[in-house]
Structures are given as C-alpha cells and as structure tokens.
Write an enzyme that holds these catalytic residues in place. Structure first.
Site, PDB file in Angstrom:
ATOM      1  CG  ASP A 281      68.957  19.626  93.365  1.00 53.35           C
ATOM      2  OD1 ASP A 281      68.626  20.824  93.246  1.00 53.35           O
ATOM      3  OD2 ASP A 281      68.667  18.760  92.516  1.00 53.35           O
TER       4      ASP A 281
ATOM      5  CE  LYS B 293      66.513  26.593  92.102  1.00 53.62           C
ATOM      6  NZ  LYS B 293      67.036  25.273  91.724  1.00 53.62           N
TER       7      LYS B 293
ATOM      8  CD  GLU C 187      70.224  24.085  90.190  1.00 53.38           C
ATOM      9  OE1 GLU C 187      69.691  24.158  89.073  1.00 53.38           O
ATOM     10  OE2 GLU C 187      69.689  24.537  91.225  1.00 53.38           O
TER      11      GLU C 187
ATOM     12  CG  ASP D 168      70.300  21.751  85.087  1.00 55.76           C
ATOM     13  OD1 ASP D 168      69.163  21.241  85.115  1.00 55.76           O
ATOM     14  OD2 ASP D 168      70.893  22.135  86.110  1.00 55.76           O
TER      15      ASP D 168
END
Lengths: 186, 616
Positions: free
Chosen positions: B20, B82, B181, B203
C-alpha cells in the site's frame, strides 16, 4: 498451450445467437468464463499465454457488456447480419412525435429563460416519454421472440426501425431529466 | 560454518508482496498460511510514513527518520508525494501554496522536485519508499523480493497509474498488478464469506477519496461502479486547520509565520495531532511553541465538525453518483466498509451511516486493510488463492479527439477491465505518412475539459492517396487500468508501429535511465554496506583472537603456529581501512584458518574442564 477462444460474442458464451436471453444464465456463464480466462489466472504462465488471456478477457468483458443490454445486443446482431446501425440522427423526428417534441422544446426554452412554471408540464412530459419507452421495449421483446423463431430479414429490419425510435425517445428523456435535474439542484 | 538447507517445497517460491503506497503512510504485507499480515520494520513498526528526505551526506532517509527531517530540514524533505504522481507542474500550482515543495520550473510535462542539490521526479521519490518496503520484506524472508502488487486509488487516471508502475520499476520491483485500494480492502475483509450481496467501500485516506460498489458472488468480487476524487483527503483537513491557525497566530502575535517552514511544519504537526485526538476526545488544544513564543487555541468537536463539514460533504456527492452508476439504491447495499485513516473522524462515520443507512464496518485497522488486501491479491496471482477473483472497472471514460475539439468516447467509465475498443483511421491528404491520435480520459464532451493522456503517432504509413489507408487501432485497457495501443494495416495485416508520447509522465527511455541511475546508486550503497559489514566482522575476529592469546591454549601452540597467527592478524589490520571488502574478507578468512588449531585447543580445554565438572 492455451488456445484463444472465439471472438464472436455468442460463441464465446456458448450460446445460440438469440435475441432473448436469460440474464441470470448469462451472468453465471460470465463468472465461469472469467474464472477461466482472467489474467490473474495466468501470471505464472509464459508471456504468449498471458497475452491470449488478456485478449480473451477483454473480448469476454466487451461481449458481456453487449449481450446483457437488450438494445446493444440487438444492435450487435443487426450489424453482424448486414443491418448496420447508422450514426444517430436526432434531426429525424418520428412523425407521430412531431407535435409533442415541438411543445417540449417550447417548455424547455421557457425553463431555460427562468420560468419554472413549466415544471409540471415537463414532469408530465417525462412520464409520457417513459411510458412510450416502456411500450417500445415491449414491442422489441415481441420482435426478439419472432427473430428467435426464425423471423429473418423482415424482422431484423423492423427491429432496426424500433431501435431508432427508441433512441430518439431515450434522448428526449435524457434532455428532460437534465433540464429538471439541473434546476432542482440550482 | 555450514548452513542448513531445508527444502520447504512450495515455500521456496519467490514471494510476491502486497504494497500500500499511501499518501501519508505506506505498508508491505504478505499472505502466508495463516492469512495476510503486515511485515514490520526492524523496530517492529508496521507503518512507514511516506516521507523522503535527502540527508546532508547525500543519502536518502525514508519513513520515521525523514519525518523528523521535515522539521529540521524541510527544504530537503518531501511528503504526500502521491498527490503529485502523474501530474504536470501546472496541475499543482494551488498545492504548492501550502506544501514546502520546490519545483524545477523549466520542465513542462513532468514535475521535478528540488531536494538539496538533487532534482527528482515523484516516481523516483516514491521509489525510495518502495525500496524501504522491499528491504523490510527481504529482511523478513532473508531472500530477495522482486515481485509486488501495489495499490492505487480507484479513481487514479492512466498517467497516475503509469507513474506508480514506473516507481516500482525504479525500485527494482516487477509490479505484477496495480489493484484499486477499495477493492483490495474488500478482499481483506474476506466479505466473500457472505456468498452474495452488494457492498460499498468508502475509502477516505490522506490524499485521495474513493467509493466503490461491488457485487459479491461465490468468491467473485465484481466492481459495479467506482467514483472519487484523487485530490481530496485528510491532507485537506490538515491544510484547512493549518490555514486557520496561521491566521490566528498572525493576529495574536502580530507576526505572520506562514513563510517560515520550520514554524509551519511544527504547526502542521500540532493540527494533525489535534485532528487525530478529536476522534476520541470532545476538545483539544492546538499548541505551538516557537522561538520562545507560545500559541494555544482550544478546538472542540462541534467547531471542528462545522469546519470540516464541507469537506465531508464533498465525499458524499461521488457516493451518490456511484450508486446511480451501479444501478443500486441505498436499501440494496448490504454492507459498507470503511478504509483510510480519515474514516476515524466521527463526522465522516455519521455521514456515511446516514447516506447508506447502514452501520459501517470498522473492525479492521483502516490504515492496514488496503495492504492486507494487496497481499491477498498477491496470493491470487501466486496461485495460492484459487476461489477468489477480482473483476475491476476503469474509473474514467476513454476517448479520442475528433474534429472541432470534440471527444469520441471509445470505452465508457465503469467498464469491466480488461476492456477494448477498435477504431479505423485513414489519411486526409495524399501521401500522408503519419496519423496522430490524441487520447483523453474524462466524462466531458470537449477535449479541453478532459485529461490529455497521450498522443499516439502511427508512423511510416506507405504513401497512398488520401483516404485509402486503412489502419485499425486497438485500444486496450489492461487489468491494471493502463492503456495499451496497437495498430495494424488492414490491407496488409502488418503490424503498424505506434510511438507513444505521454502528456504527463515519463517516457520509457526516461524510466530506463532512472532505473540505471538507481542501480548505480544502489551498487554504491551496497558496496558501502559490504565494507562496513566486513569491518564489523574483522572487529569481532580480532577481539576474539586477542582474548584467545591470553588463554593457556595459546602457549600450547608451537612458535611457528603462533607466528602464523600474528602474521595473519597483521595483514588483516593492514587492509582493515581499505574500501575493498573482498580483500578484507580474504584476510578475515586467513585469520580464521591460522587460528583453527588455537580454537581447537581452547575447545578441548573447555571440554576437559567440563568433564571434570570444574569451571573454566
């Protein structure tokens, strides 16, 4: 060595090219074929087989998308039988809808210029178009059945006509819903 | 010393790990016989903060160490990288107002960040985090790890996915699969125990928000629709609180500290702590102690809720759109799963519960659940998990530019992937040699409102009158959600060459160059470590020999034997400070051999003493 599956959608699913399909059966076959062909199942295999699996799954997914939707399924069958579906021509109003479309456009124009008094009229227009669409869907089902019992080219040609009308009605529904929705949230 | 060779059979397969790679935190996990579990670092920590810092000596710090550097040397430290993956410099102009990143302005399509004297792209920085996780896994297995599954936000576009894959390659990882994810989280929850049903995965992480709705059917996880915002996360809450606190300080102190990175980073830490504590207590105090001045402001939950309500509301709109696309109403959703640290916030939980009319699942640690799911997917790819299969979708429609700047849509959003579409192209003028195809992603009608993905150049067409060429182009979105384009001349059946020019991101050559550079650096690093390790070993054998010389056994040796040991020790001391670890090891081996007899003697003495029952 893994052999590539057929590219023809019905064949891939092991089905006869019928227009009436059992949705639950189609889904079951889709899951089974996914288990067989998904790239996840081939990650330890040679690159050529991985490529075959990738192509096969892409075709499988495209086929499922097409076959599970009655309209797309019919369009696919028409195209394969030499009845291509042309570009959608929204300008060609089906004659029986001429008057209603004219009134609808007036109402849409009024709504755009800020007159929300036409809302009830638009609401009922939407109801009307939705019932027209339902009627067309019934007509299609009927035609699908006669195609599957060996209807031939006359039926295909009739289906094409009904599909064009359905597409036109679909556009009207979308337009009305867009106008109503946009005002509702504003 | 001889080593045991135990054949574990299947266990000897090279492990595939699940990673992850998060905005705030990153984790690595593995599926073994007991289930998926996180592989911690040497200190036993599961989480690696996604922070990278260039140390003064040119080395890279990752994780906890880098997080401390955020305060001491913010200009050499990057976090939340990210958010920059697969972006162009113009995309992140707003972002930079609050982040301390410095961008190399001379570049257009790829962001380059300045860290001290080095300039690095987001994939290279992410690769540092991946390398750390790879190392953690290798320490765990005692063997090289080269294959991984990496998770990405479901709503990541092609460029963001490609950038993630590039990061993996730069870190020396073969990325077998990118998994979304929320889908990974569904796998981790093992929701397939429920044989059939509809599940929503909400999420809300550090930098991104995703919602996915899945249909479960006997181990098949079929994603019906996904939606989200790749620029919405806990970071936004932090930035909001940070801005308010900075203004508050300015009015209280009569001094604006927003230009001072050290103060800003200290305050950032304080507001994050306050935010996190508010999930458990009704009120907190945001405190800053900076160069002798103190700031303290109480923040209660009610005020916090009012402040963040607009951010929470921004997550609910994609949820409604997703339900519409999936063709489900809230009543039809059987379970809701919560993923990401931001779902600890009470207001977020309340909002989700109200929207889906179901109490959400929060049993698994929301920080770990995605990595655990990635490990399950790794197990599927390794063939260890046979009954489960993930059928994911592409989050955005794919289209090509047509006349008048319009988009012709080829693959619709929420199509199950792999998905493909075929289009025919021809030439517009006589003798035209190239056809340029502009591919975009997005839901809007005009090219300018969509995200440019790449330009594909069909090159070296045979000279023909206009409109005679027939080139069939196949657009294929693979199981990673990444576009592949192939073309073929319909007349000849020959493959047509296609040159890809990505709009945002690195070309293949650039990635190759970065891989080479990282190898060179990695070799340097490895050599340094080897030298250090050899010296440590030399230290221990020298100490042991020194000690043995005080033993009776030393005197039992002949003069020649003693001279041999002294010579070997001397030679080792001579090469000890060289950079040649092979030579150091050779000399260690020589000392080892020369002291063999001595060691034997000592052992015999010890055994004799033991037999006599006396202490040595």
């Amino acid at each position: 060595m893994t052999q590539a599956p057929p590219r023809e959608y019905f064949e891939f699913f092991g089905l006869a090219p019928a227009l009436s399909l059992d949705a639950a059966d189609l889904q079951k076959r889709f899951y089974e074929l996914s288990r067989k062909w998904h790239p996840d199942r081939f990650s330890a295999r040679p690159p050529e087989e991985q490529q075959i699996a990738l192509d096969a799954t892409a075709t499988l997914n495209d086929a499922y998308r097409t076959l599970r939707d009655p309209v797309r399924r019919a369009e696919y069958v028409l195209t394969r039988n030499g009845f291509p579906i042309g570009e959608q021509r929204t300008k060609d109003v089906p004659p029986e809808l001429l008057e209603e479309v004219f009134e609808l456009n007036m109402a849409l124009e009024e709504l755009r210029s800020g007159d929300s008094g036409v809302r009830p009229q638009l609401e009922s227009a939407r109801e009307h178009f939705l019932s027209l669409r339902a009627a067309v869907d019934g007509e299609l089902e009927e035609l699908f059945r006669s195609h599957d019992s060996g209807g031939g080219e006359t039926v295909l040609s009739a289906i094409r006509g009904v599909l064009n009308r359905r597409r036109y009605i679909e556009n009207l529904v979308r337009e009305v819903e867009k106008a109503l929705g946009a005002r509702a949230t504003a | 010393m001889s080593t045991f060779q135990i054949d574990f059979g299947e266990a000897n397969k090279t492990p595939i790990v699940g990673i992850d790679l998060g905005t705030t935190n990153s984790l690595v996990a593995f599926l073994d016989l007991t289930g998926p579990r996180i592989l911690p670092d040497a200190e036993g920590r599961n989480i690696v903060p996604s922070v990278v810092s260039l140390a003064a000596d040119g080395g890279m710090l990752v994780g906890e160490a880098a997080r401390d550097a955020l305060i001491t040397s913010p200009e050499r430290t990057v976090y939340s990288v990210k958010r920059l993956m697969g972006k162009g410099p113009s995309d992140v102009a707003d972002e930079l107002k609050l982040f301390p990143f410095r961008i190399d302005e001379t570049q257009d399509s790829v962001i380059r960040l300045k860290l001290g004297d080095r300039t690095l792209t987001p994939p290279e920085i992410s690769a540092q985090i991946l390398r750390q996780l790879k190392q953690q896994a290798e320490d765990h297995f005692g063997a090289p790890v080269t294959q991984a599954v990496i998770t990405v936000p479901a709503y990541f576009n092609d460029a963001q996915r490609q950038a993630t894959k590039d990061a993996g390659r730069i870190a020396g990882l073969d990325v077998l699969r990118l998994v979304n994810e929320p889908t990974a989280a569904a796998l981790a929850y093992g929701l397939d125990k429920r044989k059939q049903g509809i599940v929503a995965v909400y999420d809300f992480g550090g930098g991104t928000f995703d919602i996915s709705i899945l249909r479960l059917h006997d181990g098949i996880f079929e994603v019906l629709a996904t939606n989200g915002d790749t620029h919405l996360g806990g970071d936004d809450i932090d930035n909001l609180l940070l801005r308010i606190a900075l203004e508050d300080i300015a009015s209280e102190w009569g001094q604006d500290v927003s230009g001072n990175q050290e103060a800003v980073q200290l305050l950032r830490r304080a507001v994050i702590r306050a935010k996190e504590r508010l999930s458990f207590v009704p009120a907190v105090t945001i405190e800053l102690d900076y160069r002798g001045r103190q700031y303290a402001r109480e923040l209660d939950l009610a005020t916090f809720d009012r402040l963040i309500a607009p951010i929470v509301e921004r997550t609910l709109e994609p949820c409604r759109a997703c339900m519409k696309d999936a063709g489900v109403t809230p009543e039809r959703i059987d379970e809701v799963v919560m993923v990401g640290g931001s779902t600890r916030i009470p207001l977020v939980r309340a909002g989700v519960e109200k929207l889906f009319r179901a109490k959400p699942h929060t049993e698994l640690n929301p920080d770990e659940v995605v990595a655990l799911g990635a490990a399950v997917q790794a197990g599927i790819l390794a063939g260890d998990v046979e009954d489960q299969l993930l059928l994911d979708v592409t989050p955005l429609s794919l289209g090509i530019e047509t006349m008048g700047g319009l988009v012709s849509r080829l693959i619709h959003r929420n199509s199950t992937i792999p998905a493909s579409a075929v289009e025919q192209f021809t030439t517009a003028v006589d003798g035209q040699k190239n056809v340029l195809i502009h591919v975009v992603q997005g839901e809007r009608e005009l090219v300018k409102d969509c995200r440019s993905l790449a330009r594909f150049d069909l090159k070296d067409l045979p000279p023909m009158p206009a409109g005679m060429a027939r080139i069939e182009v196949r657009f294929l979105i693979d199981a990673n959600g990444i576009l592949n384009v192939t073309a073929r001349d319909v007349r000849t059946g020959a493959e047509q060459s296609v040159e890809v020019k990505p709009s945002y991101g690195l070309s293949d050559d650039q990635v190759e160059a970065m891989i080479l550079e990282s190898f060179e650096r990695a070799e340097e690093d490895i050599r340094e470590r080897q030298v250090r390790e050899a010296r440590v070993e030399a230290d221990s054998i020298l100490t042991a020999t020194e000690k043995a010389k005080k033993d009776d056994a030393w005197m039992d040796l002949s003069d020649a034997e003693r001279a041999l040991v002294d010579r070997a020790v001397n030679e080792l001391l001579v090469v000890y400070h060289s950079e040649d670890y092979v030579l150091i090891r050779e000399k260690i081996e020589a000392v080892n051999e020369a002291t063999m007899k001595l060691a034997e003697n000592m052992m015999n003495t010890a055994v004799r003493s033991a037999l006599k029952g006396t202490k040595i």
